[in-house]
Every structure is written in C-alpha cells, then in structure tokens.
Design a protein around this motif. Structure first.
Motif, mmCIF file in Angstrom:
data_model
loop_
_atom_site.group_PDB
_atom_site.id
_atom_site.type_symbol
_atom_site.label_atom_id
_atom_site.label_comp_id
_atom_site.label_asym_id
_atom_site.label_seq_id
_atom_site.Cartn_x
_atom_site.Cartn_y
_atom_site.Cartn_z
ATOM 1 N N PRO A 81 90.186 -47.284 77.080
ATOM 2 C CA PRO A 81 90.379 -47.543 75.645
ATOM 3 C C PRO A 81 90.659 -49.013 75.340
ATOM 4 O O PRO A 81 90.215 -49.528 74.308
ATOM 5 N N LEU A 82 91.365 -49.690 76.224
ATOM 6 C CA LEU A 82 91.643 -51.107 76.002
ATOM 7 C C LEU A 82 90.351 -51.923 76.063
ATOM 8 O O LEU A 82 90.099 -52.767 75.206
ATOM 9 N N HIS A 83 89.513 -51.656 77.049
ATOM 10 C CA HIS A 83 88.216 -52.352 77.137
ATOM 11 C C HIS A 83 87.352 -52.035 75.922
ATOM 12 O O HIS A 83 86.699 -52.931 75.380
ATOM 13 N N GLU A 84 87.347 -50.787 75.495
ATOM 14 C CA GLU A 84 86.552 -50.400 74.325
ATOM 15 C C GLU A 84 87.029 -51.138 73.077
ATOM 16 O O GLU A 84 86.218 -51.616 72.287
ATOM 17 N N ARG A 85 88.351 -51.254 72.898
ATOM 18 C CA ARG A 85 88.888 -51.964 71.730
ATOM 19 C C ARG A 85 88.535 -53.441 71.786
ATOM 20 O O ARG A 85 88.179 -54.041 70.775
ATOM 21 N N MET A 86 88.650 -54.052 72.977
ATOM 22 C CA MET A 86 88.287 -55.470 73.087
ATOM 23 C C MET A 86 86.820 -55.672 72.739
ATOM 24 O O MET A 86 86.471 -56.639 72.061
ATOM 25 N N LYS A 87 85.979 -54.768 73.192
ATOM 26 C CA LYS A 87 84.549 -54.892 72.885
ATOM 27 C C LYS A 87 84.314 -54.759 71.380
ATOM 28 O O LYS A 87 83.558 -55.531 70.788
ATOM 29 N N GLN A 88 84.980 -53.791 70.745
ATOM 30 C CA GLN A 88 84.844 -53.619 69.294
ATOM 31 C C GLN A 88 85.328 -54.854 68.544
ATOM 32 O O GLN A 88 84.666 -55.322 67.612
ATOM 33 N N LEU A 89 86.475 -55.376 68.949
ATOM 34 C CA LEU A 89 87.022 -56.557 68.288
ATOM 35 C C LEU A 89 86.142 -57.779 68.506
ATOM 36 O O LEU A 89 85.984 -58.612 67.614
ATOM 37 N N THR A 90 85.553 -57.890 69.684
ATOM 38 C CA THR A 90 84.641 -58.999 69.971
ATOM 39 C C THR A 90 83.383 -58.876 69.113
ATOM 40 O O THR A 90 82.921 -59.847 68.515
ATOM 41 N N GLU A 91 82.834 -57.670 69.040
ATOM 42 C CA GLU A 91 81.623 -57.453 68.243
ATOM 43 C C GLU A 91 81.888 -57.640 66.748
ATOM 44 O O GLU A 91 80.989 -58.024 66.003
ATOM 45 N N ALA A 92 83.120 -57.411 66.304
ATOM 46 C CA ALA A 92 83.466 -57.574 64.890
ATOM 47 C C ALA A 92 83.395 -59.030 64.453
ATOM 48 O O ALA A 92 83.358 -59.323 63.252
#
Length: 161
Positions: A103-114
C-alpha cells in the motif's frame, strides 16, 4: 523528489510475492480461486509459466496488477535476495512485509502520478507533503515505522475528501 524508490515492478527481482500472497477469486478477472498464502498453480520457480497467455486463459487481473515495486523491495532489501522457495520458513514474513509495504508503494506511485494533474497550489503542497512522508516511511521500512498503519489510514481519508 529524489529520495523515492523505483516504483516500477521488476518481477525478475522478486520472489513472486503477488502470485503467492494475493487472494484470487474466480470471476471476470481470474479463471480460478486461490487463497492468500498459496502459490499460484501457474508459477514456475518465481515466474509465471503462462504470462504471455494470461488474457486468453481468463487471468486478466494478473495483467492489470502492479505492486509498484514492493515485491522486489521486500525480496531484495528486506530478505537480501533470499526466497521462500529456498527456505519455506521465510514465506510468512515475506508475505507480511509485502502486505504492509505494497500500500505504501501504491500511494507513492499515485502521488507521483498526480504531479501531472492541474492541482491547486494547496493540493500540490499537500501532495508534496504526503510524498515526503511516504518517503520517510519507506526509508524506515526495514522496521516498518510504528505510525505506518495510521499514515495509511490518513491517506485513505485524504483520498475520500
């Protein structure tokens, strides 16, 4: 932000943690049921024996899945490249760490893509703040920081807001 991990999945550096740790439910995305903690019947070592045929055999969920690099982080950095295949006693700890780190990696990816979105100044400031906090937690993941669960809860709250 330069202190983020590589958020690209590299299955060659993983121990097939998604193929073991995730639950598969027969339906639109998977052609069979598989409980969490059980290796996928299509595993050949640490790789999928039918990867080039996943859509054709009804496992489109596998095609869509991306751990955002959490699997190789657990395998390479937490377990020094060791595998549950070589030492089955490692499996519970590897799955536990994968479940916590994914979940932490997924959130970082989402925040990066945002970053590509037209965010207001306030939202961009908040995105950067959350990304910095994710990076700090990621740096602490040899022990998985004690406030990790609360942080994920806070991220979920921000996603709903």
């Amino acid at each position: 932000m330069t202190d983020l991990p590589d958020l690209t999945s590299d299955c060659s550096q993983c121990a097939a943690l998604c193929c073991v740790g995730l639950t598969l439910d027969k339906g639109d995305l998977f052609s069979f049921d598989k409980p969490a903690g059980t290796p996928c019947p299509n595993l050949d070592g640490h790789l999928c024996s039918c990867h080039d045929q996943l859509d054709e055999i009804g496992n489109h969920g596998c095609v869509l899945y991306d751990c955002a690099g959490a699997g190789q982080r657990v395998t390479q950095l937490r377990f020094n490249g060791e595998s549950w295949r070589d030492d089955p006693t490692l499996l519970p700890a590897m799955i536990r760490d994968f479940e916590r780190l994914k979940p932490l990696h997924e959130r970082m990816k989402q925040l990066t893509e945002a970053e590509t979105l037209a965010l207001t100044e306030a939202l961009e400031t908040e995105r950067q703040r959350l990304l910095r906090k994710c990076a700090r937690l990621w740096a602490d993941t040899p022990t998985l920081a004690s406030d990790y669960e609360q942080f994920l809860s806070d991220l979920a709250h921000h996603a709903r807001a």
